[in-house]
Write an enzyme that holds these catalytic residues in place. Structure first.
Site, PDB file in Angstrom:
ATOM      1  N   GLU A 274      -0.818  -1.599  -3.015  1.00  0.00           N
ATOM      2  CA  GLU A 274       0.336  -1.373  -2.122  1.00  0.00           C
ATOM      3  C   GLU A 274      -0.047  -1.656  -0.668  1.00  0.00           C
ATOM      4  O   GLU A 274       0.746  -2.205   0.104  1.00  0.00           O
ATOM      5  CB  GLU A 274       0.853   0.059  -2.260  1.00  0.00           C
ATOM      6  CG  GLU A 274       1.426   0.377  -3.627  1.00  0.00           C
ATOM      7  CD  GLU A 274       2.435  -0.648  -4.111  1.00  0.00           C
ATOM      8  OE1 GLU A 274       3.392  -0.924  -3.373  1.00  0.00           O
ATOM      9  OE2 GLU A 274       2.263  -1.185  -5.212  1.00  0.00           O
ATOM     10  N   TRP A 277       0.200  -5.224  -0.211  1.00  0.00           N
ATOM     11  CA  TRP A 277       1.595  -5.679  -0.015  1.00  0.00           C
ATOM     12  C   TRP A 277       1.958  -5.615   1.469  1.00  0.00           C
ATOM     13  O   TRP A 277       2.616  -6.494   2.003  1.00  0.00           O
ATOM     14  CB  TRP A 277       2.579  -4.785  -0.795  1.00  0.00           C
ATOM     15  CG  TRP A 277       2.892  -5.268  -2.172  1.00  0.00           C
ATOM     16  CD1 TRP A 277       2.476  -4.697  -3.340  1.00  0.00           C
ATOM     17  CD2 TRP A 277       3.696  -6.408  -2.551  1.00  0.00           C
ATOM     18  NE1 TRP A 277       2.969  -5.416  -4.408  1.00  0.00           N
ATOM     19  CE2 TRP A 277       3.722  -6.462  -3.948  1.00  0.00           C
ATOM     20  CE3 TRP A 277       4.388  -7.381  -1.824  1.00  0.00           C
ATOM     21  CZ2 TRP A 277       4.408  -7.439  -4.654  1.00  0.00           C
ATOM     22  CZ3 TRP A 277       5.077  -8.372  -2.529  1.00  0.00           C
ATOM     23  CH2 TRP A 277       5.080  -8.399  -3.923  1.00  0.00           C
ATOM     24  N   TRP A 305      28.442 -14.046   1.411  1.00  0.00           N
ATOM     25  CA  TRP A 305      28.424 -12.611   1.104  1.00  0.00           C
ATOM     26  C   TRP A 305      29.781 -12.031   1.494  1.00  0.00           C
ATOM     27  O   TRP A 305      30.309 -12.355   2.555  1.00  0.00           O
ATOM     28  CB  TRP A 305      27.324 -11.904   1.899  1.00  0.00           C
ATOM     29  CG  TRP A 305      25.940 -12.472   1.695  1.00  0.00           C
ATOM     30  CD1 TRP A 305      25.367 -13.496   2.374  1.00  0.00           C
ATOM     31  CD2 TRP A 305      24.970 -12.044   0.729  1.00  0.00           C
ATOM     32  NE1 TRP A 305      24.087 -13.737   1.913  1.00  0.00           N
ATOM     33  CE2 TRP A 305      23.820 -12.854   0.897  1.00  0.00           C
ATOM     34  CE3 TRP A 305      24.941 -11.055  -0.254  1.00  0.00           C
ATOM     35  CZ2 TRP A 305      22.674 -12.695   0.113  1.00  0.00           C
ATOM     36  CZ3 TRP A 305      23.796 -10.904  -1.019  1.00  0.00           C
ATOM     37  CH2 TRP A 305      22.682 -11.721  -0.839  1.00  0.00           C
ATOM     38  N   ASN A 340       9.908   4.591  -2.401  1.00  0.00           N
ATOM     39  CA  ASN A 340       9.920   3.131  -2.608  1.00  0.00           C
ATOM     40  C   ASN A 340      10.833   2.697  -3.752  1.00  0.00           C
ATOM     41  O   ASN A 340      11.588   1.733  -3.634  1.00  0.00           O
ATOM     42  CB  ASN A 340       8.494   2.629  -2.855  1.00  0.00           C
ATOM     43  CG  ASN A 340       8.459   1.123  -3.054  1.00  0.00           C
ATOM     44  OD1 ASN A 340       8.889   0.367  -2.185  1.00  0.00           O
ATOM     45  ND2 ASN A 340       7.999   0.673  -4.213  1.00  0.00           N
ATOM     46  N   TRP A 358      21.721  -9.058   2.995  1.00  0.00           N
ATOM     47  CA  TRP A 358      20.548  -8.176   3.099  1.00  0.00           C
ATOM     48  C   TRP A 358      20.261  -7.774   4.545  1.00  0.00           C
ATOM     49  O   TRP A 358      19.725  -6.708   4.822  1.00  0.00           O
ATOM     50  CB  TRP A 358      19.297  -8.829   2.485  1.00  0.00           C
ATOM     51  CG  TRP A 358      18.859 -10.114   3.154  1.00  0.00           C
ATOM     52  CD1 TRP A 358      19.204 -11.381   2.792  1.00  0.00           C
ATOM     53  CD2 TRP A 358      18.019 -10.245   4.310  1.00  0.00           C
ATOM     54  NE1 TRP A 358      18.633 -12.296   3.646  1.00  0.00           N
ATOM     55  CE2 TRP A 358      17.895 -11.628   4.585  1.00  0.00           C
ATOM     56  CE3 TRP A 358      17.345  -9.345   5.138  1.00  0.00           C
ATOM     57  CZ2 TRP A 358      17.138 -12.130   5.658  1.00  0.00           C
ATOM     58  CZ3 TRP A 358      16.595  -9.834   6.197  1.00  0.00           C
ATOM     59  CH2 TRP A 358      16.501 -11.214   6.447  1.00  0.00           C
ATOM     60  N   TRP A 381      13.677  -6.062   1.800  1.00  0.00           N
ATOM     61  CA  TRP A 381      15.095  -6.420   1.656  1.00  0.00           C
ATOM     62  C   TRP A 381      15.254  -7.804   1.043  1.00  0.00           C
ATOM     63  O   TRP A 381      16.092  -8.032   0.184  1.00  0.00           O
ATOM     64  CB  TRP A 381      15.823  -6.314   3.005  1.00  0.00           C
ATOM     65  CG  TRP A 381      16.290  -4.912   3.214  1.00  0.00           C
ATOM     66  CD1 TRP A 381      15.640  -3.926   3.908  1.00  0.00           C
ATOM     67  CD2 TRP A 381      17.476  -4.303   2.672  1.00  0.00           C
ATOM     68  NE1 TRP A 381      16.350  -2.749   3.828  1.00  0.00           N
ATOM     69  CE2 TRP A 381      17.487  -2.949   3.088  1.00  0.00           C
ATOM     70  CE3 TRP A 381      18.525  -4.759   1.886  1.00  0.00           C
ATOM     71  CZ2 TRP A 381      18.505  -2.061   2.735  1.00  0.00           C
ATOM     72  CZ3 TRP A 381      19.549  -3.878   1.538  1.00  0.00           C
ATOM     73  CH2 TRP A 381      19.528  -2.545   1.960  1.00  0.00           C
TER      74      TRP A 381
HETATM   75  C1  LIG Z   1      14.143  -2.461   0.952  1.00  0.00           C
HETATM   76  C2  LIG Z   1      12.779  -1.955   1.363  1.00  0.00           C
HETATM   77  C3  LIG Z   1      12.520  -1.658   2.688  1.00  0.00           C
HETATM   78  C4  LIG Z   1      11.262  -1.195   3.079  1.00  0.00           C
HETATM   79  N1  LIG Z   1      11.025  -0.924   4.405  1.00  0.00           N
HETATM   80  C5  LIG Z   1       9.801  -0.508   4.798  1.00  0.00           C
HETATM   81  C6  LIG Z   1       9.527  -0.231   6.173  1.00  0.00           C
HETATM   82  O1  LIG Z   1      10.359  -0.425   7.062  1.00  0.00           O
HETATM   83  N2  LIG Z   1       8.303   0.247   6.493  1.00  0.00           N
HETATM   84  C7  LIG Z   1       7.324   0.453   5.548  1.00  0.00           C
HETATM   85  O2  LIG Z   1       6.229   0.888   5.895  1.00  0.00           O
HETATM   86  N3  LIG Z   1       7.546   0.152   4.257  1.00  0.00           N
HETATM   87  C8  LIG Z   1       8.750  -0.292   3.851  1.00  0.00           C
HETATM   88  N4  LIG Z   1       8.977  -0.545   2.522  1.00  0.00           N
HETATM   89  C9  LIG Z   1       7.859  -0.438   1.562  1.00  0.00           C
HETATM   90  C10 LIG Z   1       7.687   0.932   0.867  1.00  0.00           C
HETATM   91  O3  LIG Z   1       8.901   1.374   0.339  1.00  0.00           O
HETATM   92  C11 LIG Z   1       7.133   2.010   1.782  1.00  0.00           C
HETATM   93  O4  LIG Z   1       5.998   1.529   2.454  1.00  0.00           O
HETATM   94  C12 LIG Z   1       6.710   3.250   0.999  1.00  0.00           C
HETATM   95  O5  LIG Z   1       7.800   3.773   0.289  1.00  0.00           O
HETATM   96  C13 LIG Z   1       6.169   4.277   1.963  1.00  0.00           C
HETATM   97  O6  LIG Z   1       5.823   5.463   1.297  1.00  0.00           O
HETATM   98  P1  LIG Z   1       4.292   5.908   1.205  1.00  0.00           P
HETATM   99  O7  LIG Z   1       3.662   5.867   2.532  1.00  0.00           O
HETATM  100  O8  LIG Z   1       4.261   7.209   0.478  1.00  0.00           O
HETATM  101  O9  LIG Z   1       3.689   4.767   0.311  1.00  0.00           O
HETATM  102  P2  LIG Z   1       2.449   4.730  -0.699  1.00  0.00           P
HETATM  103  O10 LIG Z   1       3.014   4.483  -2.059  1.00  0.00           O
HETATM  104  O11 LIG Z   1       1.549   5.871  -0.545  1.00  0.00           O
HETATM  105  O12 LIG Z   1       1.711   3.375  -0.258  1.00  0.00           O
HETATM  106  C14 LIG Z   1       0.723   3.378   0.797  1.00  0.00           C
HETATM  107  C15 LIG Z   1       1.105   2.413   1.895  1.00  0.00           C
HETATM  108  O13 LIG Z   1       1.166   1.088   1.404  1.00  0.00           O
HETATM  109  C16 LIG Z   1       2.188   0.368   2.085  1.00  0.00           C
HETATM  110  N5  LIG Z   1       3.203  -0.032   1.118  1.00  0.00           N
HETATM  111  C17 LIG Z   1       3.540   0.602  -0.034  1.00  0.00           C
HETATM  112  N6  LIG Z   1       4.469  -0.100  -0.708  1.00  0.00           N
HETATM  113  C18 LIG Z   1       4.743  -1.190   0.039  1.00  0.00           C
HETATM  114  C19 LIG Z   1       5.626  -2.286  -0.101  1.00  0.00           C
HETATM  115  N7  LIG Z   1       6.415  -2.431  -1.172  1.00  0.00           N
HETATM  116  N8  LIG Z   1       5.679  -3.216   0.873  1.00  0.00           N
HETATM  117  C20 LIG Z   1       4.875  -3.113   1.962  1.00  0.00           C
HETATM  118  N9  LIG Z   1       4.015  -2.096   2.159  1.00  0.00           N
HETATM  119  C21 LIG Z   1       3.945  -1.145   1.211  1.00  0.00           C
HETATM  120  C22 LIG Z   1       2.797   1.322   3.110  1.00  0.00           C
HETATM  121  O14 LIG Z   1       2.158   1.116   4.351  1.00  0.00           O
HETATM  122  C23 LIG Z   1       2.465   2.685   2.516  1.00  0.00           C
HETATM  123  O15 LIG Z   1       2.394   3.714   3.474  1.00  0.00           O
HETATM  124  C24 LIG Z   1      10.239  -1.034   2.107  1.00  0.00           C
HETATM  125  C25 LIG Z   1      10.515  -1.337   0.765  1.00  0.00           C
HETATM  126  C26 LIG Z   1      11.772  -1.790   0.395  1.00  0.00           C
HETATM  127  C27 LIG Z   1      12.033  -2.103  -1.054  1.00  0.00           C
END
Ligand SMILES: Cc1cc2nc3c(=O)[nH]c(=O)nc-3n(C[C@H](O)[C@H](O)[C@H](O)COP(=O)(O)OP(=O)(O)OC[C@H]3O[C@@H](n4cnc5c(N)ncnc54)[C@H](O)[C@@H]3O)c2cc1C
Length: 471
Positions: A274, A277, A305, A340, A358, A381
């Site tokens: 993650e 990502w 759209w 997420n 989007w 998005w």
């Molecule tokens: C539509 C959409 C919009 C999003 N907008 C953002 C946003 O503005 N800012 C943001 O930080 N993340 C965003 N994410 C990614 C992800 O949803 C969040 O990072 C995550 O839910 C944060 O929770 P956590 O810190 O507990 O993540 P954990 O599951 O603990 O993951 C650890 C870290 O990995 C990174 N990460 C995890 N999943 C993703 C992912 N899919 N894409 C990129 N980085 C990821 C984040 O920095 C996160 O803090 C988005 C995802 C979607 C589908």
């Protein structure tokens, strides 16, 4: 005495801050500065939401206190032109060197290029450092020296490079000599036009350290199993910290590696993935800056759209009639954070079921999220809309009912945010419109009165969305 100015942008910490540590080595004394950029950091701009503003301002207060322990004053400049304001401050302080950690968003890159030009004209040296990522966009390229556009090979290359060059921690910066320059007060939320909000997680670098510690001690082992269940606190909740830089990406990656991310520990391995990502989306935005407003896949840029205001309003007001979507929208609006799995479900629902561009959802999330990060938000998005890099193919439209039944089988999460559905039996919790009228009365939830009827039929909306993309 040689004074160096360190410009804080999204690196709100003293520990393991590459440019700040360098500043203390380059000068006899260090002064720090943060700009309240009035083009985006006030409520009136509609660009930074109340939760992110609250998180940043609270974390800045803690940063200022931590800097004071190192005798580094933190100046606050409120300005619509940070480049001029920073160079003006440098002149006042007779500073010849400014340090900063590099940013990778298109607008930030343009601003830093302007800073470099104007600083050079004034004989000021800008020293910029890699800090917010493990590998910058041009450090991981394909065999033919092109950027990756698919995540899996990017991740393989990223992991191989990490194996060759383990992360280095910048440690704590050296103490500066005592100075007569005083720190400025950090503005409060109200002065920037924001309402008061209650933050759901601890702030600042201490808050980040506590969250990481809890995650490593209690959750990382089960992360690969729990990360998709919104009712379970199985994720790190570090995203707002990573976005503000109250924790470094190196600390997170090192923790994942220590927990066996490279040697087959499922939870740690998935968590590291993650974090990759996050870096993947930064790399994509760097190489393809047009993707912050246009489809990555150009063939999808001219999709029509419908953008129906009444449907968008229902989504925004948690009135879609689909409990998992509505509960998720309440979660983001009441806490500034959304799980997420729910970000994917709500984003797909808005773009596919409600036929909304989007970019509209991306802008709404920008205003609501405490962890807003342009690269990850745009990436998420575009992935959900099916227009991005490595996106969900257009014919794969998430079914909000099946998703809910799979990831919130008892409706625990839904009921937490929609108390109106508290007494709805398990069999109907994700399809309350199917409850017979007698059952609706018995559980005190009349559909269309206590909880909205669904605004679209998913099965029909799905067929229309696929037909649109195919055409
Ligand atoms: C539509 C959409 C919009 C999003 N907008 C953002 C946003 O503005 N800012 C943001 O930080 N993340 C965003 N994410 C990614 C992800 O949803 C969040 O990072 C995550 O839910 C944060 O929770 P956590 O810190 O507990 O993540 P954990 O599951 O603990 O993951 C650890 C870290 O990995 C990174 N990460 C995890 N999943 C993703 C992912 N899919 N894409 C990129 N980085 C990821 C984040 O920095 C996160 O803090 C988005 C995802 C979607 C589908």
């Amino acid at each position: 005495m040689r004074t160096v100015l360190h410009w804080f942008r999204r690196d709100f910490r003293v520990r393991d801050n590459t440019a700040l540590a360098a500043a203390t080595r380059l000068g006899d004394a260090v002064v720090a500065v943060f700009c309240i950029d009035t083009r985006w950091f006030t409520a009136a701009t509609g660009k930074t939401g109340a939760y992110q503003a609250a998180f940043w301002l609270t974390s800045l207060k803690e940063l200022s206190a931590a800097l004071a322990d190192l005798n580094i004053p933190l100046k606050i400049l409120t300005t619509a032109d940070p480049v001029q304001a920073i160079l003006g401050l440098a002149k006042c302080l007779d500073v010849r060197t400014i340090t900063l950690n590099r940013e990778y968003e298109p607008a930030q890159i343009a601003q830093d290029q302007r800073l470099a030009r104007e600083a050079e004209n004034r004989g000021v040296d800008i020293k910029s450092f890699k800090d917010g990522v493990i590998f910058e966009a041009f450090e991981i390229l394909t065999g033919s020296e092109n950027p990756y556009t698919i995540f899996s090979p990017y991740k393989r290359a990223w992991l191989a490079k990490l194996g060759q060059s383990p992360v280095q921690n910048a440690g704590l910066p050296a103490k500066s000599p005592v100075t007569s320059i005083s720190s400025d007060p950090i503005p409060d939320l109200e002065s920037l036009g924001y309402p008061a909000v209650t933050l759901p997680i601890p702030t600042g670098q201490r808050g980040a350290a506590a969250l990481l510690d809890t995650f490593i001690q209690k959750k990382i082992k089960f992360y690969h199993k729990d990360r998709d269940i919104p009712a379970v606190p199985g994720v790190s909740q570090l995203s707002a910290h990573l976005a503000a830089g109250t924790i470094s990406i190196r600390q997170c990656v090192a923790a994942a590696v220590n927990q066996g991310a490279m040697t087959g520990n499922g939870g740690a391995e998935t968590w590291l993935s993650e974090l990759i990502w996050r870096e993947f989306y930064r790399m994509v935005l760097y190489h393809y800056p047009h993707t912050c407003h246009s489809a990555f896949q150009k063939k999808y840029e001219h999709l029509a759209w419908e953008n129906k205001p009444e449907l968008i309003a229902a989504w925004c007001q948690a009135r879609t009639g689909y409990p998992i979507v509505d509960a998720a929208i309440r979660q983001i609006q009441q806490t500034g954070w959304m799980h997420n799995r729910l970000r994917m479900i709500t984003a797909m629902f808005l773009t596919k079921d409600l036929d909304t561009h989007w970019r509209i959802g991306e802008q709404l999330f920008m205003q609501w999220l405490m962890d807003y990060d342009q690269a990850s938000n745009v990436g998420g998005w575009q992935w959900s809309a099916g227009t991005g890099t490595d996106a969900a193919p257009y014919f794969r439209v998430m079914n909000p009912i099946l998703q809910a039944q799979r990831f919130d089988p008892d409706g625990t999460f839904v009921k937490r945010f929609i108390p109106e559905l508290a007494n709805v039996p398990r069999d109907f919790i994700h399809t309350p419109w199917e409850m017979p009228p007698l059952l609706q009365s018995q559980c005190g939830c009349i559909i269309g009165q206590d909880y909205p009827a669904r605004i679209v039929d998913h099965a029909t909306a799905r067929i229309q969305a696929i037909a649109k993309f195919r055409a």
